[in-house]
Design an enzyme around this catalytic site. Structure first.
Site, PDB file in Angstrom:
ATOM      1  N   HIS A  63      42.720  42.594  33.043  1.00 15.08           N
ATOM      2  CA  HIS A  63      41.657  42.060  33.881  1.00 15.08           C
ATOM      3  C   HIS A  63      42.003  42.297  35.347  1.00 15.08           C
ATOM      4  CE1 HIS A  63      39.810  39.173  30.673  1.00 15.08           C
ATOM      5  NE2 HIS A  63      39.236  40.372  30.672  1.00 15.08           N
ATOM      6  N   ASP A  65      41.985  40.653  38.110  1.00 15.02           N
ATOM      7  CA  ASP A  65      42.809  39.747  38.915  1.00 15.02           C
ATOM      8  C   ASP A  65      44.294  39.845  38.584  1.00 15.02           C
ATOM      9  OD1 ASP A  65      42.203  38.585  36.420  1.00 15.02           O
ATOM     10  OD2 ASP A  65      42.423  36.544  37.166  1.00 15.02           O
ATOM     11  N   HIS A 138      43.513  35.954  24.392  1.00 15.78           N
ATOM     12  CA  HIS A 138      42.623  35.962  25.554  1.00 15.78           C
ATOM     13  C   HIS A 138      41.363  36.802  25.341  1.00 15.78           C
ATOM     14  CE1 HIS A 138      41.643  35.141  29.675  1.00 15.78           C
ATOM     15  NE2 HIS A 138      41.754  36.402  30.077  1.00 15.78           N
TER      16      HIS A 138
END
Length: 303
Positions: A63, A65, A138
């Site tokens: 991801h 970030d 996740h």
């Protein structure tokens, strides 16, 4: 001894007073970076640990970030004069994402080696660190990491003298080498004491709690773990977004028998991290909330 810096503590997006969640580990002069969100090089530059000694990057998942800061970090490492290889570790998809990000950082003075793991692998990091990983939950491939710095058994000086081993052989025996002298052979076991506990830390982020994570973090000196949400009212949100509430992170620390827990990766809506700290302490008392730039040092126990 290990030095750990929580360069940033925010999840999703950087804020004016909080950089994205990432962790830098220093063993001797060697550095390993865990995750690399947008702007990672800025708090790192403020820290003053330098960039040239970065030997590895461990990504939890792909991801933005956690990965979008890679080009900037690579430029800083190159500018610092590194020519030695840099290893990048991560879950499935790491090669694809890193190769894409490198389109704006194509010319580097050092080679990059990418290693993709499923979880369960063991590997070596710079500074004599032994690492392993486990799959996290996740929604996309995601890894949690454990890092260990082993400790040599104590050298038994009196035993070496009793065996009439010349001093010039002591260091070789202490580092695990067998030596021969005057038709006699000496092994490390002849002069080394009992096994001693080393140092261990775990890094867990962007996941729902599961038993495999507590097993990975068993008996660690430090568990650095996400705390996306700071109230039980957000538990449905944590479940739907595959993150954790602070008390769930604390449950991992408790079940692992960790020595201390540091919370990180706070939602942008969390303005005051003391509430997450209080909630986690109700489950695992030795908890504190990280702040950007926090440095912790782990040393060997006296025993």
């Amino acid at each position: 001894m290990l030095d750990i810096c929580l360069l940033g503590t925010c999840g999703m997006m950087p804020l004016p007073n909080r950089w994205l969640s990432c962790m830098l580990v220093r063993s001797g002069s060697h550095l390993t970076l865990f995750d690399c969100g947008e702007g990672t090089q800025i708090p790192w530059k403020t820290l003053g640990w330098g960039f040239r000694q970065l030997g590895a990057i461990c990504f939890s998942h792909m991801h933005a970030d956690h990965v979008a800061g890679l080009p900037g970090v690579l430029f800083m490492v190159a500018h610092a004069g590194r020519t030695e290889p840099l290893d990048i570790y991560g879950p499935a998809g790491t090669s694809y994402v890193v190769e894409g990000l490198r389109r704006i950082a194509a010319e580097l003075p050092f080679p990059i080696h990418i290693h993709e793991f499923k979880g369960g692998e063991h590997f070596q990091l710079p500074g004599n660190l032994q690492a392993s990983c486990a799959p996290a939950s996740h929604g996309i491939p995601c890894l949690a990491y454990r890092v260990e710095l082993q400790r040599q058994p104590a050298f038994q000086v009196e035993q070496a003298r009793a065996l009439d081993i010349p001093v010039q052989f002591w260091k070789r025996l202490q580092t695990g080498e067998t030596v021969s002298y005057n038709e006699r052979t000496f092994t490390p076991q002849d002069v080394l004491g009992a096994a001693r506990r080393g140092i261990a830390l775990a890094y867990i982020t962007d996941t729902r709690p599961q038993s495999a994570l507590s097993e990975l973090a068993h008996d660690v000196d430090l568990l650095v773990c996400e705390s996306m949400y700071d109230t039980l009212d957000d538990l449905p949100l944590a479940r739907s977004n595959a993150h954790m509430v602070a008390s769930e992170s604390a449950g991992i620390a408790r079940d692992a028998g960790a020595h201390q827990l540091v919370l990180t990766h706070f939602s942008p809506k969390v303005n005051d991290t003391t509430r997450a700290e209080k909630l986690a302490r109700s489950v695992f008392p030795n908890t504190r909330a990280a702040r950007d730039g926090m440095v912790l040092t782990l040393d060997y126990a006296d025993a």
